[in-house]
Design a protein around this motif. Structure first.
Motif, PDB file in Angstrom:
ATOM      1  N   CYS A 197       0.860  -1.180   0.000  1.00 20.64           N
ATOM      2  CA  CYS A 197       0.000   0.000   0.000  1.00 20.64           C
ATOM      3  C   CYS A 197       0.894   1.226   0.000  1.00 20.64           C
ATOM      4  CB  CYS A 197      -0.922   0.012   1.218  1.00 20.64           C
ATOM      5  SG  CYS A 197      -2.207   1.277   1.127  1.00 20.64           S
ATOM      6  N   ALA A 198       0.315   2.351  -0.366  1.00 26.29           N
ATOM      7  CA  ALA A 198       1.093   3.580  -0.460  1.00 26.29           C
ATOM      8  C   ALA A 198       1.701   3.950   0.888  1.00 26.29           C
ATOM      9  CB  ALA A 198       0.198   4.708  -0.966  1.00 26.29           C
ATOM     10  N   GLY A 199       2.877   4.580   0.821  1.00 30.26           N
ATOM     11  CA  GLY A 199       3.476   5.136   2.021  1.00 30.26           C
ATOM     12  C   GLY A 199       2.615   6.271   2.554  1.00 30.26           C
ATOM     13  N   GLU A 200       2.982   6.813   3.710  1.00 28.69           N
ATOM     14  CA  GLU A 200       2.108   7.759   4.411  1.00 28.69           C
ATOM     15  C   GLU A 200       1.736   8.961   3.549  1.00 28.69           C
ATOM     16  OE1 GLU A 200       1.964  10.304   8.602  1.00 28.69           O
ATOM     17  OE2 GLU A 200       3.580   8.869   8.205  1.00 28.69           O
ATOM     18  N   TRP A 201       2.723   9.602   2.916  1.00 31.20           N
ATOM     19  CA  TRP A 201       2.427  10.790   2.122  1.00 31.20           C
ATOM     20  C   TRP A 201       1.560  10.451   0.916  1.00 31.20           C
ATOM     21  CZ3 TRP A 201       8.007  13.252   2.027  1.00 31.20           C
ATOM     22  CH2 TRP A 201       8.274  13.761   3.295  1.00 31.20           C
ATOM     23  N   ALA A 202       1.917   9.393   0.216  1.00 36.10           N
ATOM     24  CA  ALA A 202       1.141   9.006  -0.958  1.00 36.10           C
ATOM     25  C   ALA A 202      -0.261   8.554  -0.561  1.00 36.10           C
ATOM     26  CB  ALA A 202       1.856   7.898  -1.726  1.00 36.10           C
ATOM     27  N   PHE A 203      -0.366   7.894   0.603  1.00 35.80           N
ATOM     28  CA  PHE A 203      -1.674   7.458   1.084  1.00 35.80           C
ATOM     29  C   PHE A 203      -2.567   8.659   1.385  1.00 35.80           C
ATOM     30  CE2 PHE A 203      -4.311   6.503   4.881  1.00 35.80           C
ATOM     31  CZ  PHE A 203      -5.204   5.624   4.281  1.00 35.80           C
ATOM     32  N   GLU A 204      -2.018   9.661   2.041  1.00 40.37           N
ATOM     33  CA  GLU A 204      -2.793  10.864   2.326  1.00 40.37           C
ATOM     34  C   GLU A 204      -3.256  11.527   1.029  1.00 40.37           C
ATOM     35  OE1 GLU A 204      -0.327  13.297   4.756  1.00 40.37           O
ATOM     36  OE2 GLU A 204      -0.571  12.056   6.557  1.00 40.37           O
ATOM     37  N   GLY A 205      -2.403  11.479   0.007  1.00 37.82           N
ATOM     38  CA  GLY A 205      -2.784  12.029  -1.290  1.00 37.82           C
ATOM     39  C   GLY A 205      -3.933  11.266  -1.915  1.00 37.82           C
ATOM     40  N   MET A 206      -3.944   9.937  -1.735  1.00 42.65           N
ATOM     41  CA  MET A 206      -5.052   9.127  -2.250  1.00 42.65           C
ATOM     42  C   MET A 206      -6.355   9.467  -1.532  1.00 42.65           C
ATOM     43  SD  MET A 206      -3.357   5.350  -2.768  1.00 42.65           S
ATOM     44  CE  MET A 206      -2.124   5.051  -4.048  1.00 42.65           C
TER      45      MET A 206
END
Length: 288
Positions: A197-206
């Motif tokens: 799954c996306a890392g923290e920053w990329a996850f927040e962007g999703m």
């Protein structure tokens, strides 16, 4: 015989180093044999290169000059296919091309000339995601290349492109800048996988993209509604696979750890919750 020798298990650093050198030296020779009509060595190379995560630092010296020749107009289809399938594993062999713009056009033109099979889709989209990660390269990605994202292949556990984009905070904003809801949907679907799954920053962007592009617009009709259904279908698929447990996932991803699985599970549940319910209470991101 070559493939079996090189894919054999060994923990000896010297043996592993020798294998990497052999793989790197094999490709130019296999390519020459392929141009003469003998594709057996190319088949062996593809078998071996997929067994290893990525090739070594010798890639740029020995392999990079060969790729454009294989992709060139008039090159046999078998050679183009070998180059396309090998590129995801070749240590960013395209990154330091003398003319990245010309290379991208040559690469995608060759891909378009091949049969539209799942392995070709996976290879092209993996490299496309790798290119997308680099801001200096992203500007040279053509609309025709971007359109491959809409094929939405199911990427394998070891996928360099997905890994790079999952740790990059600037990739999703660049995708959203296209103002193309289908492209954004295809990107998210391609990135979502039970393997990670996306890392923290990329996850927040999703999470932000789901709220602003799909939830804030309201209603489930029209193109946005269809895209939401596609996204929800992918999330349900990923969650079903995750629910089968760690031992099931380790069959194809032996390195997955319990803590990693828990984080992946929680983040995909949150993405689904946002898509179904909209923003979290008080504007926060709920992880339970």
């Amino acid at each position: 015989m070559i493939a079996s020798r090189l894919t054999g298990s060994s923990q000896d650093p010297d043996v592993i180093l020798l294998k990497y050198k052999t793989i790197t030296a094999l490709f130019p020779y296999a390519a020459r044999r392929g141009q003469e009509g003998d594709s057996k060595l190319l088949d062996a190379f593809l078998c071996v290169v997929k067994h290893f995560p990525y090739t070594s630092q010798w890639t740029r010296r020995y392999i990079r000059p060969v790729i454009p020749r294989l992709l060139a107009e008039g090159s046999p289809t078998a050679l183009k296919r070998a180059a396309i399938l090998a590129l995801p594993h070749l240590e960013l062999a395209w990154l330091y091309s003398d003319d990245i713009s010309t290379f991208v056009k040559l690469w995608i033109s060759s891909a378009d000339s091949l049969d539209d099979t799942e392995d070709v889709r996976q290879a092209v989209v993996d490299v496309l995601l790798q290119m997308t990660f680099f801001n200096s390269v992203r500007a040279y990605i053509t609309p025709k290349a971007w359109s491959w994202l809409n094929k939405r292949p199911y990427l394998p556990p070891r996928c360099r492109g997905r890994l790079l984009c999952s740790i990059g905070s600037n990739v999703l904003p660049a995708i959203r800048a296209h103002d193309d809801i289908e492209l954004l949907t295809s990107y998210l679907i391609t990135m979502w996988s039970e393997w990670d799954c996306a890392g923290e920053w990329a996850f927040e962007g999703m999470c932000e993209a789901l709220r602003e592009e799909f939830c804030a617009r309201g209603g489930d009709d029209g193109e946005v509604g269809e895209c939401k259904k596609d996204l929800l279908g992918r999330l349900n698929l990923v969650l079903r696979e995750l629910s089968k447990g760690l031992e099931y996932l380790r069959v194809r991803h032996p390195d997955m750890q319990p803590d990693e699985l828990e984080v992946i599970w929680e983040r995909y549940r949150e993405l689904k919750r946002i898509l179904v319910q909209g923003t979290a209470p008080n504007g926060g991101v709920r992880m339970d």
